[in-house]
Design a protein around this motif. Structure first.
Motif, PDB file in Angstrom:
ATOM      1  N   ASP A  93       5.195   5.483   0.776  1.00  0.00           N
ATOM      2  CA  ASP A  93       5.396   4.117   1.242  1.00  0.00           C
ATOM      3  C   ASP A  93       5.056   3.987   2.721  1.00  0.00           C
ATOM      4  O   ASP A  93       4.489   2.977   3.144  1.00  0.00           O
ATOM      5  CB  ASP A  93       6.853   3.688   1.023  1.00  0.00           C
ATOM      6  N   ASP A  94       5.441   4.981   3.523  1.00  0.00           N
ATOM      7  CA  ASP A  94       5.172   4.926   4.960  1.00  0.00           C
ATOM      8  C   ASP A  94       3.676   4.844   5.243  1.00  0.00           C
ATOM      9  O   ASP A  94       3.238   4.096   6.128  1.00  0.00           O
ATOM     10  CB  ASP A  94       5.765   6.159   5.658  1.00  0.00           C
ATOM     11  N   GLU A  95       2.878   5.591   4.485  1.00  0.00           N
ATOM     12  CA  GLU A  95       1.430   5.569   4.699  1.00  0.00           C
ATOM     13  C   GLU A  95       0.830   4.236   4.255  1.00  0.00           C
ATOM     14  O   GLU A  95      -0.090   3.710   4.904  1.00  0.00           O
ATOM     15  CB  GLU A  95       0.779   6.740   3.962  1.00  0.00           C
ATOM     16  N   ILE A  96       1.346   3.682   3.167  1.00  0.00           N
ATOM     17  CA  ILE A  96       0.897   2.351   2.740  1.00  0.00           C
ATOM     18  C   ILE A  96       1.193   1.334   3.839  1.00  0.00           C
ATOM     19  O   ILE A  96       0.349   0.484   4.165  1.00  0.00           O
ATOM     20  CB  ILE A  96       1.569   1.938   1.420  1.00  0.00           C
ATOM     21  N   THR A  97       2.373   1.420   4.429  1.00  0.00           N
ATOM     22  CA  THR A  97       2.748   0.490   5.497  1.00  0.00           C
ATOM     23  C   THR A  97       1.808   0.607   6.691  1.00  0.00           C
ATOM     24  O   THR A  97       1.384  -0.404   7.265  1.00  0.00           O
ATOM     25  CB  THR A  97       4.197   0.748   5.936  1.00  0.00           C
ATOM     26  N   ARG A  98       1.465   1.832   7.072  1.00  0.00           N
ATOM     27  CA  ARG A  98       0.555   2.016   8.210  1.00  0.00           C
ATOM     28  C   ARG A  98      -0.820   1.405   7.926  1.00  0.00           C
ATOM     29  O   ARG A  98      -1.404   0.748   8.794  1.00  0.00           O
ATOM     30  CB  ARG A  98       0.405   3.506   8.541  1.00  0.00           C
ATOM     31  N   ILE A  99      -1.326   1.633   6.728  1.00  0.00           N
ATOM     32  CA  ILE A  99      -2.630   1.065   6.364  1.00  0.00           C
ATOM     33  C   ILE A  99      -2.554  -0.462   6.368  1.00  0.00           C
ATOM     34  O   ILE A  99      -3.427  -1.138   6.928  1.00  0.00           O
ATOM     35  CB  ILE A  99      -3.079   1.581   4.983  1.00  0.00           C
ATOM     36  N   LYS A 100      -1.508  -0.997   5.757  1.00  0.00           N
ATOM     37  CA  LYS A 100      -1.364  -2.459   5.673  1.00  0.00           C
ATOM     38  C   LYS A 100      -1.273  -3.076   7.065  1.00  0.00           C
ATOM     39  O   LYS A 100      -1.920  -4.095   7.354  1.00  0.00           O
ATOM     40  CB  LYS A 100      -0.125  -2.808   4.847  1.00  0.00           C
ATOM     41  N   GLN A 101      -0.495  -2.462   7.952  1.00  0.00           N
ATOM     42  CA  GLN A 101      -0.344  -3.003   9.305  1.00  0.00           C
ATOM     43  C   GLN A 101      -1.659  -2.988  10.063  1.00  0.00           C
ATOM     44  O   GLN A 101      -1.978  -3.930  10.799  1.00  0.00           O
ATOM     45  CB  GLN A 101       0.735  -2.211  10.060  1.00  0.00           C
ATOM     46  N   LEU A 102      -2.450  -1.921   9.895  1.00  0.00           N
ATOM     47  CA  LEU A 102      -3.733  -1.845  10.584  1.00  0.00           C
ATOM     48  C   LEU A 102      -4.699  -2.903  10.052  1.00  0.00           C
ATOM     49  O   LEU A 102      -5.425  -3.541  10.826  1.00  0.00           O
ATOM     50  CB  LEU A 102      -4.328  -0.439  10.439  1.00  0.00           C
TER      51      LEU A 102
END
Length: 360
Positions: free
Chosen positions: A287-296
């Motif tokens: 989930d943390d990696e999905i969040t980073r991608i989404k934010q970028l």
């Protein structure tokens, strides 16, 4: 000064030349006085750069013709391809003639395919004018036209003679097109280079502002990453498939909505998030990696929610026409961590539908 990279493909090797005013740097076009060229561009780019390029070439002894086609993904068709071939024939171009693609990914793909077909193959030069084409589609020799049933389904692997990337062309690029190009930039970080992804997290605002040193580094690094993959697998038999992260979902959006309603990079942006959710449902992404991608992606002003009008079930028929499909089974490029992906065979369609729903 231009930065020059090489795509190493033995006798088909060629240079990528990157810098301000590259459009005026005649030696890197690898032409000689007396050569004949046909420049193909679209009606948006023609008034901006066609006179400059034509004048430079003619001052160096090149005989030029040009053809101007309509702008947009919906014109990446057999009709446009035929227009280019008809112009070559009408002006008695020979096997020694050279095609120049002056424009974005649509122009580059259609011109490359025309070059592959005319008299069984003539030389062509890529002069990409959009960020997306500069970092991705102009490099690697994938040429194609679209069909109503599928994107890029008719084409050829055919390498250019040279790629000329003029950073000044980005100054006339609409903001939406700039963001669309950043989707392909972010893709490289997700699939191949965690450190580059981190660099993007720190410099995405500089890229949106067209800060010269950041943009020069970004384009050169993306081209270096792609050149290595292409050199290892020119015709996408193996590792080159990883460059398609998010594209199987994204192409479905483009085909279903009609080419050009969503820009390619916009569709890839949502497609990469769908791929990330698929990977999470398979237990290989966090989930943390999905969040980073989404934010970028959000910071790059890209969409992160699927088209409201498109039901999840509408994706599947298009995805099953993807070139990676084997024996009617979905094969998807999925991340395992930021900076690394793998191709997963026989992905369950119910799981794919769930991942699409995650982007509502």
């Amino acid at each position: 000064m231009l930065k020059t990279l090489t795509v190493s493909l033995n006798e088909r090797s060629y240079s990528i030349n990157i810098g301000e005013n590259a459009l005026l740097d005649f030696p890197h076009f690898q032409l000689k006085a007396g050569d004949r060229v046909l420049i193909t561009t679209n009606d948006t780019i023609a008034p901006l750069y066609l006179p400059t390029l034509t004048t430079m070439l003619e001052q160096n002894g090149i005989k030029t013709d040009s053809v101007i086609v309509p702008d947009g993904e919906k014109y990446k068709t057999m009709a446009t391809w035929n227009t280019i071939l008809s112009q070559l024939l009408a002006n008695n171009h020979t096997r020694q003639s050279v095609l120049i693609a002056l424009g974005g990914g649509v122009i580059g793909d259609v011109v490359g395919f025309a070059a592959a077909c005319y008299q069984r193959g003539i030389r062509f030069i890529q002069v990409p004018t959009t960020l997306l084409s500069q970092v991705d589609s102009s490099v690697g020799g994938k040429t194609a036209i679209n069909h109503p049933l599928g994107k890029n389904m008719i084409g050829a692997f055919y390498q250019p003679q040279a790629v000329i990337v003029d950073l000044n062309c980005l100054k006339t690029l609409p903001p939406r097109e700039l963001s669309a190009g950043l989707a392909e930039v972010i893709k490289y970080g997700i699939i191949l280079d965690y450190d580059f992804f981190v660099w993007l997290e720190h410099h995405i605002d500089d890229l949106l502002a067209l800060e010269p040193s950041a943009m020069r580094y970004c384009i050169a690094h993306c081209c270096e990453l792609k050149a290595k993959v292409v050199a290892a697998d020119e015709t996408e038999q193996d590792i080159r498939a990883i460059l398609n992260l998010g594209h199987t979902y994204g192409h479905a959006i483009e085909a279903e909505l009609g080419y050009g309603n969503w820009l390619h990079g916009e569709a890839v942006s949502v497609g990469m998030l769908m791929a990330a959710h698929t990977a999470k449902l398979l237990g290989q992404f966090s989930d943390d990696e999905i969040t980073r991608i989404k934010q970028l992606l959000i910071r790059a002003k890209l969409p992160v929610v699927k088209p409201e009008s498109m039901l999840p079930t509408a994706y599947i028929p298009h995805m099953l026409r993807d070139k990676k499909v084997l024996s009617g089974k979905l094969r998807l490029v999925l991340p395992t961590k930021i900076g690394h992906v793998k191709v997963v065979d026989d992905v369950n369609q119910d799981l794919v539908l769930q991942s699409i729903e995650c982007c509502e």
